[in-house]
Design a protein around this motif. Structure first.
Motif, PDB file in Angstrom:
ATOM      1  N   GLU A 128      13.358  -2.325  -7.035  1.00 36.26           N
ATOM      2  CA  GLU A 128      13.240  -1.032  -7.712  1.00 36.26           C
ATOM      3  C   GLU A 128      12.368  -1.169  -8.961  1.00 36.26           C
ATOM      4  O   GLU A 128      11.552  -0.292  -9.265  1.00 36.26           O
ATOM      5  CB  GLU A 128      14.618  -0.512  -8.114  1.00 36.26           C
ATOM      6  CG  GLU A 128      15.435  -0.047  -6.916  1.00 36.26           C
ATOM      7  CD  GLU A 128      16.835   0.402  -7.310  1.00 36.26           C
ATOM      8  OE1 GLU A 128      17.000   0.870  -8.453  1.00 36.26           O
ATOM      9  OE2 GLU A 128      17.751   0.267  -6.474  1.00 36.26           O
ATOM     10  N   GLU A 129      12.566  -2.322  -9.697  1.00 32.16           N
ATOM     11  CA  GLU A 129      11.804  -2.529 -10.933  1.00 32.16           C
ATOM     12  C   GLU A 129      10.305  -2.527 -10.655  1.00 32.16           C
ATOM     13  O   GLU A 129       9.536  -1.918 -11.395  1.00 32.16           O
ATOM     14  CB  GLU A 129      12.186  -3.860 -11.608  1.00 32.16           C
ATOM     15  CG  GLU A 129      13.586  -3.901 -12.193  1.00 32.16           C
ATOM     16  CD  GLU A 129      14.667  -4.028 -11.113  1.00 32.16           C
ATOM     17  OE1 GLU A 129      14.337  -4.444  -9.973  1.00 32.16           O
ATOM     18  OE2 GLU A 129      15.830  -3.694 -11.407  1.00 32.16           O
ATOM     19  N   ALA A 130       9.928  -3.184  -9.565  1.00 32.29           N
ATOM     20  CA  ALA A 130       8.498  -3.260  -9.229  1.00 32.29           C
ATOM     21  C   ALA A 130       7.950  -1.871  -8.922  1.00 32.29           C
ATOM     22  O   ALA A 130       6.833  -1.527  -9.315  1.00 32.29           O
ATOM     23  CB  ALA A 130       8.285  -4.185  -8.042  1.00 32.29           C
ATOM     24  N   ILE A 131       8.746  -1.048  -8.236  1.00 32.44           N
ATOM     25  CA  ILE A 131       8.266   0.300  -7.898  1.00 32.44           C
ATOM     26  C   ILE A 131       8.133   1.130  -9.179  1.00 32.44           C
ATOM     27  O   ILE A 131       7.152   1.851  -9.365  1.00 32.44           O
ATOM     28  CB  ILE A 131       9.203   0.994  -6.886  1.00 32.44           C
ATOM     29  CG1 ILE A 131       9.348   0.131  -5.624  1.00 32.44           C
ATOM     30  CG2 ILE A 131       8.648   2.364  -6.515  1.00 32.44           C
ATOM     31  CD1 ILE A 131      10.232   0.722  -4.542  1.00 32.44           C
ATOM     32  N   TYR A 132       9.140   0.975 -10.086  1.00 31.33           N
ATOM     33  CA  TYR A 132       9.067   1.693 -11.368  1.00 31.33           C
ATOM     34  C   TYR A 132       7.813   1.306 -12.150  1.00 31.33           C
ATOM     35  O   TYR A 132       7.140   2.133 -12.749  1.00 31.33           O
ATOM     36  CB  TYR A 132      10.320   1.435 -12.216  1.00 31.33           C
ATOM     37  CG  TYR A 132      11.375   2.503 -11.996  1.00 31.33           C
ATOM     38  CD1 TYR A 132      11.165   3.802 -12.481  1.00 31.33           C
ATOM     39  CD2 TYR A 132      12.559   2.228 -11.325  1.00 31.33           C
ATOM     40  CE1 TYR A 132      12.112   4.791 -12.271  1.00 31.33           C
ATOM     41  CE2 TYR A 132      13.509   3.206 -11.117  1.00 31.33           C
ATOM     42  CZ  TYR A 132      13.290   4.487 -11.594  1.00 31.33           C
ATOM     43  OH  TYR A 132      14.204   5.463 -11.391  1.00 31.33           O
ATOM     44  N   LYS A 156       0.839  -1.198   0.000  1.00 27.72           N
ATOM     45  CA  LYS A 156       0.000   0.000   0.000  1.00 27.72           C
ATOM     46  C   LYS A 156       0.883   1.260   0.000  1.00 27.72           C
ATOM     47  O   LYS A 156       0.630   2.235  -0.726  1.00 27.72           O
ATOM     48  CB  LYS A 156      -0.894  -0.016   1.247  1.00 27.72           C
ATOM     49  CG  LYS A 156      -1.954   1.060   1.245  1.00 27.72           C
ATOM     50  CD  LYS A 156      -2.822   0.969   2.499  1.00 27.72           C
ATOM     51  CE  LYS A 156      -3.360   2.340   2.857  1.00 27.72           C
ATOM     52  NZ  LYS A 156      -3.647   2.476   4.280  1.00 27.72           N
ATOM     53  N   PHE A 157       1.949   1.186   0.788  1.00 26.78           N
ATOM     54  CA  PHE A 157       2.856   2.333   0.840  1.00 26.78           C
ATOM     55  C   PHE A 157       3.462   2.620  -0.535  1.00 26.78           C
ATOM     56  O   PHE A 157       3.555   3.753  -0.976  1.00 26.78           O
ATOM     57  CB  PHE A 157       3.965   2.092   1.875  1.00 26.78           C
ATOM     58  CG  PHE A 157       5.048   3.135   1.823  1.00 26.78           C
ATOM     59  CD1 PHE A 157       4.871   4.385   2.432  1.00 26.78           C
ATOM     60  CD2 PHE A 157       6.237   2.911   1.121  1.00 26.78           C
ATOM     61  CE1 PHE A 157       5.844   5.357   2.357  1.00 26.78           C
ATOM     62  CE2 PHE A 157       7.228   3.891   1.052  1.00 26.78           C
ATOM     63  CZ  PHE A 157       7.016   5.105   1.670  1.00 26.78           C
ATOM     64  N   ILE A 158       3.862   1.534  -1.242  1.00 26.01           N
ATOM     65  CA  ILE A 158       4.479   1.709  -2.558  1.00 26.01           C
ATOM     66  C   ILE A 158       3.488   2.372  -3.527  1.00 26.01           C
ATOM     67  O   ILE A 158       3.859   3.240  -4.329  1.00 26.01           O
ATOM     68  CB  ILE A 158       4.961   0.346  -3.114  1.00 26.01           C
ATOM     69  CG1 ILE A 158       6.128  -0.171  -2.262  1.00 26.01           C
ATOM     70  CG2 ILE A 158       5.389   0.457  -4.575  1.00 26.01           C
ATOM     71  CD1 ILE A 158       7.329   0.761  -2.156  1.00 26.01           C
ATOM     72  N   LYS A 159       2.230   1.992  -3.425  1.00 27.40           N
ATOM     73  CA  LYS A 159       1.218   2.622  -4.287  1.00 27.40           C
ATOM     74  C   LYS A 159       1.102   4.118  -3.967  1.00 27.40           C
ATOM     75  O   LYS A 159       1.020   4.959  -4.874  1.00 27.40           O
ATOM     76  CB  LYS A 159      -0.149   1.948  -4.099  1.00 27.40           C
ATOM     77  CG  LYS A 159      -0.245   0.594  -4.787  1.00 27.40           C
ATOM     78  CD  LYS A 159      -1.685   0.104  -4.755  1.00 27.40           C
ATOM     79  CE  LYS A 159      -1.829  -1.366  -5.094  1.00 27.40           C
ATOM     80  NZ  LYS A 159      -1.460  -1.758  -6.447  1.00 27.40           N
ATOM     81  N   TYR A 168      13.377   3.760  -0.836  1.00 28.20           N
ATOM     82  CA  TYR A 168      12.250   2.997  -0.298  1.00 28.20           C
ATOM     83  C   TYR A 168      12.235   1.542  -0.772  1.00 28.20           C
ATOM     84  O   TYR A 168      11.601   0.700  -0.154  1.00 28.20           O
ATOM     85  CB  TYR A 168      10.928   3.720  -0.574  1.00 28.20           C
ATOM     86  CG  TYR A 168      10.842   4.972   0.269  1.00 28.20           C
ATOM     87  CD1 TYR A 168      10.610   4.872   1.640  1.00 28.20           C
ATOM     88  CD2 TYR A 168      11.060   6.233  -0.277  1.00 28.20           C
ATOM     89  CE1 TYR A 168      10.579   6.006   2.447  1.00 28.20           C
ATOM     90  CE2 TYR A 168      11.021   7.379   0.517  1.00 28.20           C
ATOM     91  CZ  TYR A 168      10.780   7.253   1.880  1.00 28.20           C
ATOM     92  OH  TYR A 168      10.762   8.362   2.661  1.00 28.20           O
ATOM     93  N   SER A 169      12.944   1.261  -1.849  1.00 31.15           N
ATOM     94  CA  SER A 169      13.063  -0.125  -2.285  1.00 31.15           C
ATOM     95  C   SER A 169      13.763  -0.928  -1.195  1.00 31.15           C
ATOM     96  O   SER A 169      13.340  -2.017  -0.820  1.00 31.15           O
ATOM     97  CB  SER A 169      13.845  -0.173  -3.595  1.00 31.15           C
ATOM     98  OG  SER A 169      14.508  -1.398  -3.726  1.00 31.15           O
TER      99      SER A 169
END
Ligand code: ZN
Length: 592
Positions: A414-418, A381-384, A406-407
């Motif tokens: 990092e890829e998922a956050i991108y 949820k935080f990443i969103k 934050y990764s």
């Protein structure tokens, strides 16, 4: 109220626009003009320009513009006659007394309330200086005599009627003192002092008037703070404490907003002279606009308790909406600015200012705070939420830095956050495209606007501007092109006014011309016309500009004649038709 033309001219002339506008906002000299952040729309880079030569203002952002009276109407929310009266008073010009009775009563009443407040401030100030206990209290809170004087602090005696007696002795009127919020009526219809045994903080507006008071107890009794109620001269949401002291600072970089009077005063005492207080925690858009007039960067330094935190978030969103560059100064838990600076001193406080968080950092910080790292769902949820905040940033380096940070912390690649960020961005652009479609459809209605760039319009604008401040040049131009040669109606109207001024032998200034325009829309358009500069190169091109108008006129004339010729031809009047044909041929020869 009737204002004669002479009187209006005198009022406009005696109020220099740069002086007047400077009383409301920060202006910086840039070339010939003075520029600043527009008080009429939200912006981060200045597009509001004031010309001293032309006595006009114009905003390239929202195209608000006009002369000094227009500015006053806008900023003081006044009607045209009200603005003239206001400016006349500023310039010390006597204007008859056939003001409406009602207006006069209202103005008198306000004046009276201001006078009562002023008397009260003097009274409280005197009380303080003979009350050792109150002085000791202020000294114990770290204030110097100089600071006490600078803020005009005072003291209300521990009595039910000490101020009331002054009101009676001075003949100020108990009822008036009550509408100023200084006296209160009891059940027996008798008045008594609202403020008793309190340190008094006069609230002073930008014009230097005392408009209200805040009173604070010296012990733990309740309420800790007692403030003037809203009155005809005071509205809490429209004022900012100590902005009257801050507004004069040259090249103000930022303003620090704290919650309480004591916080603001304490910061001033320690050398932070750009501190103001928001008079309660409910920050309003009026206050945001007021602050933005004087500095673009606003640093919020509210208490770190929960009430302060939620007030900070609300204040931030209001300031952001008004286009301010907002930052948050974070105080250690349980501290307010007053306590912090008294205990730690100036340098540590300056460090806090330096380290104040940008809006983005603060938002992320707040999401982060409520996350339990052990819960995978919460981390996701935080990443969103992070992606949602980051999609508003332009700088790839900045985005990368946040993602890296934050990764690691959230143990999400990092890829998922991108990927999350890209999805969020896509959703946003789709939303924006819909807006674009709407915008372009409304553009169809702005055909006049497209014509705006035509050479003809530029020529007309340039010629009008050449007439300003140069009577003989104006005469020369209008001898060669009559007002009805101008094809845009506003240009025609302005040219007519210039012609009138030439005949009257009067000075031709942009401000003067605008006076003659009837409605606001026209004044706005005129201000836009006057907002171009005439260069020497333009003057060299004067003949060709005039020629453009002639050509346009010939073109129009030929069109008219052709129509006429066809009409005569159709009804069989060959002679008239041939006559007109010759006329057209003559005109064709003049055409280039
Ligand atoms: Zn604007």
């Amino acid at each position: 109220m009737f204002f004669s033309e002479e009187l209006i001219s005198e009022i406009i002339e005696k109020n220099d626009i740069v002086d007047i506008v400077s009383q409301y906002m920060n202006l910086k000299k840039r070339g010939k003009n003075h520029i600043g952040l527009c008080p009429f729309h939200s912006e981060k880079t200045p597009s509001f320009s004031v010309s001293q030569d032309k006595q006009l203002f114009y905003c390239f952002g929202c195209s608000e513009g006009g002369n000094v009276s227009t500015f006053i109407q806008k900023i003081e929310k006044m009607t045209y006659p009200e603005s003239l009266r206001f400016l006349a008073e500023k310039a010390g010009i006597e204007i008859g007394d056939d003001v409406s009775k009602e207006d006069l009563e209202k103005a008198k009443k306000k004046q009276n309330l201001l006078r009562i407040n002023k008397e009260a401030a003097k009274f409280f100030y005197k009380n303080l200086h003979v009350n050792t206990e109150a002085m000791e209290y202020l000294y114990s809170r770290g204030l110097s005599l100089e600071t006490i004087k600078k803020f005009g602090l005072g003291f209300s005696q521990n009595s039910w009627d000490s101020f009331k007696r002054l009101v009676i002795a001075r003949g100020l009127g108990e009822e008036s003192a009550s509408s100023a919020g200084l006296l209160v009526k009891n059940n027996n219809e008798r008045y008594y002092d609202r403020f008793r045994n309190r340190i008094m903080f006069p609230i002073i507006d930008l014009k230097g008037n005392v408009i209200a008071f805040g009173g604070r107890v010296m012990d733990d009794s309740k309420p800790k703070y007692l403030n003037s109620p809203d009155t005809p001269i005071y509205n809490k949401g429209f004022n900012i404490y100590s902005l009257n002291l801050v507004k004069g600072i040259q090249n103000l970089k930022n303003i620090i907003v704290v919650e309480g009077y004591m916080d603001a005063i304490s910061l001033h005492q320690y050398g932070i002279s750009n501190a103001v207080a928001s008079l309660g925690t409910a920050f309003t858009e009026h206050q945001a606009r007021l602050l933005k007039r004087y500095a673009n960067e606003i640093i919020i330094a509210y208490d770190s308790d929960t009430a302060g935190q939620s007030a900070t978030l609300k204040g931030l969103s209001i300031l952001e909406k008004e286009g301010c560059n907002v930052k948050v100064l974070r105080l250690p838990r349980g501290k307010d600015p007053d306590e912090f600076i008294r205990r730690e001193g100036l340098e540590p406080f300056k460090k806090l200012i330096e380290n104040s968080m940008s809006l983005i950092e603060y938002k992320i910080f707040n999401f982060r705070k409520s996350i339990n790292l052990d819960d995978i769902q919460q981390r996701v949820k935080f990443i969103k939420q992070l992606a949602n905040v980051l999609q508003g940033i332009d700088s790839p380096a900045e985005i990368d830095a946040y993602i890296k940070k934050y990764s690691k912390e959230m143990q999400i690649s990092e890829e998922a956050i991108y990927e999350e960020l890209n999805r969020t961005k896509k959703r946003h652009t789709n939303g924006n495209n819909r807006h674009n479609i709407l915008d372009s459809s409304s553009d169809i209605n702005k055909v006049e606007g497209k014509r705006a760039i035509s050479g003809e319009q530029i020529a007309e604008k340039k010629l009008i501007n050449m007439c300003i401040q140069d009577k003989s040049r104006a005469e020369n131009i209008l001898n060669r092109v009559a007002p009805d040669y101008f094809s845009f109606s506003i240009h025609q109207r302005v040219a007519e006014i210039i012609n009138l001024k030439i005949k009257e032998g009067k000075l031709i200034s942009a401000g003067e011309i605008i006076i003659h325009l009837e409605n606001e829309e026209e004044r706005k358009k005129a201000a836009e016309i006057f907002n171009i500069e005439i260069t020497n190169h333009d003057l060299e091109l004067m003949d060709s500009y005039i020629d453009k108008l002639w050509q346009a006129r010939i073109h129009k004339k030929i069109e008219e004649l052709t129509k006429k010729m066809n009409e005569y031809y159709e009804i069989g009047d060959r002679d008239r038709s041939n006559e007109i044909f010759k006329e057209i041929m003559d005109l064709q020869k003049k055409k280039k």
